[in-house]
Design a protein around this motif. Structure first.
Motif, short mmCIF file in Angstrom:
data_model
loop_
_atom_site.label_atom_id
_atom_site.label_comp_id
_atom_site.label_asym_id
_atom_site.label_seq_id
_atom_site.Cartn_x
_atom_site.Cartn_y
_atom_site.Cartn_z
N GLN A 22 10.18 -2.22 -1.16
CA GLN A 22 9.24 -1.64 -2.11
C GLN A 22 8.70 -0.35 -1.51
O GLN A 22 8.55 -0.26 -0.29
N ASP A 23 8.39 0.63 -2.34
CA ASP A 23 7.71 1.85 -1.86
C ASP A 23 6.22 1.56 -1.98
O ASP A 23 5.67 1.61 -3.10
N ARG A 24 5.59 1.23 -0.85
CA ARG A 24 4.17 0.85 -0.97
C ARG A 24 3.31 1.43 0.14
O ARG A 24 2.29 0.85 0.52
N ASP A 25 3.71 2.57 0.66
CA ASP A 25 2.89 3.23 1.68
C ASP A 25 1.97 4.29 1.05
O ASP A 25 1.36 5.08 1.77
N GLU A 26 1.93 4.31 -0.28
CA GLU A 26 1.12 5.30 -0.98
C GLU A 26 -0.19 4.63 -1.41
O GLU A 26 -0.24 3.42 -1.61
N PHE A 36 23.03 1.28 -6.75
CA PHE A 36 21.58 1.10 -6.63
C PHE A 36 21.24 -0.29 -7.14
O PHE A 36 21.71 -0.68 -8.21
N ARG A 37 20.44 -1.03 -6.37
CA ARG A 37 20.04 -2.36 -6.81
C ARG A 37 18.54 -2.35 -7.11
O ARG A 37 17.76 -1.79 -6.35
N ILE A 38 18.16 -2.91 -8.22
CA ILE A 38 16.74 -2.95 -8.58
C ILE A 38 16.37 -4.33 -9.09
O ILE A 38 17.12 -4.95 -9.86
N GLY A 39 15.22 -4.82 -8.61
CA GLY A 39 14.72 -6.12 -9.05
C GLY A 39 13.31 -5.98 -9.58
O GLY A 39 12.96 -4.95 -10.16
N GLY A 40 12.52 -7.00 -9.36
CA GLY A 40 11.12 -6.96 -9.79
C GLY A 40 10.20 -6.91 -8.57
O GLY A 40 10.61 -6.48 -7.50
N GLU A 41 8.97 -7.39 -8.75
CA GLU A 41 8.00 -7.30 -7.66
C GLU A 41 8.16 -8.38 -6.61
O GLU A 41 7.46 -8.37 -5.60
N GLU A 42 9.03 -9.36 -6.87
CA GLU A 42 9.29 -10.42 -5.87
C GLU A 42 10.63 -10.13 -5.21
O GLU A 42 11.63 -9.91 -5.90
N GLY A 55 29.18 12.46 0.80
CA GLY A 55 27.93 11.72 0.93
C GLY A 55 26.96 12.04 -0.20
O GLY A 55 27.34 12.61 -1.23
N ARG A 56 25.73 11.65 0.01
CA ARG A 56 24.74 11.73 -1.06
C ARG A 56 23.36 12.11 -0.54
O ARG A 56 22.93 11.57 0.48
N PHE A 57 22.71 13.02 -1.23
CA PHE A 57 21.28 13.26 -1.03
C PHE A 57 20.52 12.51 -2.12
O PHE A 57 20.91 12.54 -3.29
N ASN A 58 19.45 11.85 -1.71
CA ASN A 58 18.50 11.32 -2.68
C ASN A 58 17.14 11.91 -2.35
O ASN A 58 16.70 11.89 -1.20
N LEU A 59 16.52 12.48 -3.35
CA LEU A 59 15.20 13.08 -3.18
C LEU A 59 14.21 12.19 -3.91
O LEU A 59 14.43 11.86 -5.07
N THR A 60 13.14 11.77 -3.23
CA THR A 60 12.10 11.03 -3.96
C THR A 60 10.77 11.75 -3.83
O THR A 60 10.28 12.01 -2.72
N LEU A 61 10.22 12.06 -4.99
CA LEU A 61 8.93 12.73 -5.08
C LEU A 61 7.86 11.68 -5.23
O LEU A 61 7.99 10.76 -6.05
N ARG A 62 6.81 11.82 -4.44
CA ARG A 62 5.73 10.83 -4.43
C ARG A 62 4.36 11.48 -4.37
O ARG A 62 4.19 12.50 -3.72
N ARG A 63 3.38 10.84 -5.00
CA ARG A 63 1.97 11.07 -4.69
C ARG A 63 1.62 10.12 -3.57
O ARG A 63 2.07 8.98 -3.57
N VAL A 64 0.85 10.57 -2.62
CA VAL A 64 0.51 9.72 -1.48
C VAL A 64 -0.95 9.31 -1.53
O VAL A 64 -1.29 8.15 -1.29
N THR A 65 -1.82 10.26 -1.84
CA THR A 65 -3.27 9.98 -1.89
C THR A 65 -3.67 9.72 -3.35
O THR A 65 -2.90 9.98 -4.27
N SER A 112 6.52 2.40 15.86
CA SER A 112 5.11 2.07 15.58
C SER A 112 4.84 1.84 14.09
O SER A 112 3.72 1.49 13.74
N GLY A 113 5.81 2.05 13.24
CA GLY A 113 5.61 1.66 11.83
C GLY A 113 6.01 2.75 10.84
O GLY A 113 6.52 3.80 11.22
N TYR A 114 5.76 2.44 9.56
CA TYR A 114 5.99 3.38 8.45
C TYR A 114 4.71 4.15 8.22
O TYR A 114 3.63 3.57 8.27
N ARG A 115 4.81 5.41 7.91
CA ARG A 115 3.60 6.18 7.56
C ARG A 115 3.97 7.53 6.97
O ARG A 115 5.12 7.96 7.05
N TYR A 116 2.97 8.18 6.38
CA TYR A 116 3.10 9.58 6.00
C TYR A 116 2.41 10.42 7.05
O TYR A 116 1.37 10.03 7.58
#
Ligand code: SIN
Ligand code: FE2
Length: 209
Positions: free
Chosen positions: A125-129, A147-153, A197-207, A71-75
């Motif tokens: 992109q991380d854009r569910d916040e 790790f691959r990183i680009g711009g906003e496109e 293997g690898r753990f990656n932790l990402t800390l986010r503000r959501v609201t 049903s989708g991405y969400r917090y």
């Protein structure tokens, strides 16, 4: 210390703090994460619509956690399998946010990604916040990742970095919405995790703060 002291500026707002955590701090964080996973086990997320399983397994801690299913991405406030609330954020992670994020309000979610030797994460992109003025702070533990990183496109140029155990990476400011992903894990490059293997932790503000 300011958010950027000691960082490599990969792009404006994309800050790479190499070897930010020594071995002891890395091991302490792994112990914190294992305690979280004892309560909130790794689950296998699925892609929206197709329900194709991710190769990465996930869990979360903090008041909110990121999930993905047909049903989708969400917090949400609870684990998708156990239905129990996510465990609290370990103090050591809150301290890293205070030290590196440069953002006044505390994080609300820590996504825990576990990559086995064949796992990858496609460019996204991380854009569910709700508030993109807050950075996303990532901590790498275990095997090195390409790790691959680009711009906003999505179609723009990208570059590839090797995120090693103990590295912290910040997506902030003009790079907050940069496309990024993990091309692959370099198996056997770290002895931190006995299972590999690898753990990656990402800390986010959501609201909005
Ligand atoms: C992510 O984008 O959620 C993970 C990035 C990483 O594993 O370094
Ligand atoms: Fe991401």
């Amino acid at each position: 210390m300011t958010a950027s002291s000691g960082a490599l500026d990969v792009a404006a707002g994309a800050l790479w703090f190499r070897e930010a955590l020594d071995r002891q701090a890395q091991a302490a964080l792994v112990a914190d994460i294992r305690a979280v996973l004892a309560e909130a086990p790794l689950f296998t997320p699925a892609m929206p619509r197709t329900a194709k399983p991710f190769s990465v397994r996930m869990s979360n801690c903090g008041p909110l956690g990121w999930v993905s299913d047909a049903s989708g991405y969400r917090y949400q406030t609870f684990h998708p399998d156990t239905r129990r609330p996510w465990p609290p954020l370990p103090a050591a992670l809150l301290a890293l946010w205070e030290r590196y994020s440069g953002f006044p309000a505390p994080p609300e979610a820590c996504l825990i990604n576990y990559y086995g030797p064949d796992a990858r994460m496609s460019l996204h992109q991380d854009r569910d916040e709700a508030d993109f003025t807050a950075p996303v702070l990532s901590v790498s533990l275990g095997d090195t990742a390409l790790f691959r990183i680009g711009g906003e496109e999505r179609s723009g140029p990208t570059r590839s970095l090797r995120l090693a155990s103990g590295d912290i990476f910040l997506l902030s400011g003009p790079s907050r919405l940069a496309f990024h992903g993990i091309d692959r894990i370099l198996a056997g490059t770290s002895t931190l995790l006995p299972e590999g293997g690898r753990f990656n932790l990402t800390l986010r503000r959501v609201t909005t703060a």
